[in-house]
Design a protein around this motif. Structure first.
Motif, PDB file in Angstrom:
ATOM      1  N   THR A 191     -44.867  65.594  37.548  1.00 44.13           N
ATOM      2  CA  THR A 191     -45.365  66.880  37.901  1.00 44.13           C
ATOM      3  C   THR A 191     -47.144  67.025  38.397  1.00 44.13           C
ATOM      4  O   THR A 191     -47.347  68.044  38.649  1.00 44.13           O
ATOM      5  N   MET A 192     -47.714  66.196  37.849  1.00 35.47           N
ATOM      6  CA  MET A 192     -49.003  66.172  37.682  1.00 35.47           C
ATOM      7  C   MET A 192     -49.668  65.417  39.045  1.00 35.47           C
ATOM      8  O   MET A 192     -49.302  64.135  39.207  1.00 35.47           O
ATOM      9  N   ALA A 193     -49.959  66.173  39.820  1.00 31.48           N
ATOM     10  CA  ALA A 193     -50.750  65.659  41.166  1.00 31.48           C
ATOM     11  C   ALA A 193     -51.740  64.806  40.951  1.00 31.48           C
ATOM     12  O   ALA A 193     -51.866  63.798  41.630  1.00 31.48           O
ATOM     13  N   ASP A 194     -52.409  64.781  39.864  1.00 35.13           N
ATOM     14  CA  ASP A 194     -53.564  63.736  39.510  1.00 35.13           C
ATOM     15  C   ASP A 194     -53.140  63.031  38.283  1.00 35.13           C
ATOM     16  O   ASP A 194     -54.036  62.629  37.481  1.00 35.13           O
ATOM     17  N   HIS A 195     -52.062  62.738  38.457  1.00 31.20           N
ATOM     18  CA  HIS A 195     -51.312  61.642  37.328  1.00 31.20           C
ATOM     19  C   HIS A 195     -52.320  60.340  37.378  1.00 31.20           C
ATOM     20  O   HIS A 195     -52.624  59.743  38.409  1.00 31.20           O
ATOM     21  N   PRO A 196     -52.498  59.679  36.177  1.00 29.56           N
ATOM     22  CA  PRO A 196     -53.428  58.506  36.137  1.00 29.56           C
ATOM     23  C   PRO A 196     -52.884  57.285  37.191  1.00 29.56           C
ATOM     24  O   PRO A 196     -53.430  56.436  37.306  1.00 29.56           O
ATOM     25  N   ALA A 197     -51.303  57.393  37.223  1.00 28.75           N
ATOM     26  CA  ALA A 197     -50.817  56.223  37.975  1.00 28.75           C
ATOM     27  C   ALA A 197     -50.823  56.583  39.303  1.00 28.75           C
ATOM     28  O   ALA A 197     -50.525  55.743  40.412  1.00 28.75           O
ATOM     29  N   ALA A 198     -51.550  57.657  39.788  1.00 26.34           N
ATOM     30  CA  ALA A 198     -51.757  57.840  41.216  1.00 26.34           C
ATOM     31  C   ALA A 198     -52.144  56.744  42.250  1.00 26.34           C
ATOM     32  O   ALA A 198     -51.632  56.795  43.382  1.00 26.34           O
ATOM     33  N   GLY A 199     -52.998  56.038  41.747  1.00 31.50           N
ATOM     34  CA  GLY A 199     -53.743  55.160  42.400  1.00 31.50           C
ATOM     35  C   GLY A 199     -52.629  54.088  43.250  1.00 31.50           C
ATOM     36  O   GLY A 199     -52.886  53.254  44.003  1.00 31.50           O
ATOM     37  N   MET A 200     -51.682  53.940  42.443  1.00 30.23           N
ATOM     38  CA  MET A 200     -50.524  53.111  42.893  1.00 30.23           C
ATOM     39  C   MET A 200     -49.867  53.587  43.963  1.00 30.23           C
ATOM     40  O   MET A 200     -49.107  52.648  44.785  1.00 30.23           O
ATOM     41  N   MET A 201     -49.967  54.834  44.324  1.00 27.82           N
ATOM     42  CA  MET A 201     -49.619  55.197  45.665  1.00 27.82           C
ATOM     43  C   MET A 201     -50.580  55.366  46.712  1.00 27.82           C
ATOM     44  O   MET A 201     -50.395  55.759  47.895  1.00 27.82           O
ATOM     45  N   ALA A 202     -51.744  54.899  46.556  1.00 21.65           N
ATOM     46  CA  ALA A 202     -52.885  54.999  47.648  1.00 21.65           C
ATOM     47  C   ALA A 202     -52.514  54.137  48.770  1.00 21.65           C
ATOM     48  O   ALA A 202     -52.168  53.005  48.445  1.00 21.65           O
ATOM     49  N   GLY A 203     -52.606  54.718  49.780  1.00 21.72           N
ATOM     50  CA  GLY A 203     -52.374  53.858  51.130  1.00 21.72           C
ATOM     51  C   GLY A 203     -50.971  53.964  51.624  1.00 21.72           C
ATOM     52  O   GLY A 203     -50.614  53.232  52.610  1.00 21.72           O
ATOM     53  N   THR A 204     -50.072  54.478  50.818  1.00 23.14           N
ATOM     54  CA  THR A 204     -48.604  54.581  51.227  1.00 23.14           C
ATOM     55  C   THR A 204     -48.358  55.957  52.234  1.00 23.14           C
ATOM     56  O   THR A 204     -49.282  56.687  52.468  1.00 23.14           O
TER      57      THR A 204
END
Length: 249
Positions: A191-204
């Motif tokens: 639910t957090m748009a700025d979740h710490p794991a968001a970097g794993m979705m970068a470039g998708t």
């Protein structure tokens, strides 16, 4: 109301993806059993479903991987749902981010107990009852890390790979008896748009973290008659994480 008149048991339904699936099922007409360890959060999900006009009940459960815990939950949920479970969602999960050389045995066992053994013994109990009643649907929650390697969380990745394999094995075992078995493989979802794991979705193609509602919509589809010809499939709902290569800028 694609699930009108049906009953559903959703494990790990007190937060995040499980909560979203339970709420979506209630909105589509299913009578939902919300289950988890935290009664306060579980009752809050039940209240949300009922406030929207749906039907739901909470059954407390600690799915420790034992056959006894699975049997008890299955029996309690079946009683609450009026004698049958039409839809089972195996969503409850345990995550440990340690790597192969750092995870201890107790943590490893917990991950496999919750992510593999608990679904295994729930299906062993519920799938035959579904078949005897004329059919049913099972939806398992896998993960993109089961097929795209990342550093850390190796036990978790292996457990989700096992659950996706069981999806195909159970389809072979129970499909002819009218029980459809499929899985959803989420990307990073929160639910957090700025979740710490968001970097794993970068470039998708999706570009960012997914929302639990994205997974819930897929779970509704797989449980509905719209998916009646869908068997033994793992549906990637991951913003393109698995399907598209990403490159450093």
């Amino acid at each position: 109301m694609r699930l009108a008149g049906r009953t559903a048991l959703v494990t790990g339904a007190t937060s995040n993806i499980g909560r979203a699936i339970a709420v979506a099922y209630g909105a589509e007409g299913a009578h939902v059993v919300v289950t988890g360890r935290n009664a306060e959060r579980g009752e809050a999900v039940v209240a949300e479903i009922r406030a929207a006009g749906g039907k739901a009940d909470f059954v407390a459960a600690d799915l420790d991987g034992s056959p006894a815990a699975a049997q008890q939950l299955a029996e309690q949920a079946t009683a609450v749902l009026g004698g049958r479970i039409d839809i089972l969602v195996n969503n409850a999960g345990a995550l440990d981010g340690a790597g192969t050389t750092t995870i201890d045995e107790a943590a490893f066992d917990t991950v496999y107990a919750v992510n593999v053994k608990a679904p295994f013994f729930l299906v062993a109990t519920i799938a035959p009852a579904m078949a005897a009643a004329g059919g049913g649907t099972i939806v398992n929650l896998g993960s993109w890390v089961a097929r795209l390697g990342v550093r850390g969380g190796t036990a978790y990745a292996a457990s989700k790979g096992a659950l996706e394999t069981l999806t195909r094995a159970w389809s072979a075992e129970f499909g002819a008896s009218g029980v459809r078995v499929n899985a959803i493989s989420p990307g990073v979802v929160h639910t957090m748009a700025d979740h710490p794991a968001a970097g794993m979705m970068a470039g998708t193609p999706g570009g960012d973290v997914g929302h639990p509602d994205d997974i819930a919509r897929a779970a509704v589809f797989l449980a509905s008659d719209e998916a009646k010809f869908v068997h033994a499939t793992t549906l990637d709902v991951d913003g393109g994480r698995i399907g598209v290569a990403t490159f450093a800028a």
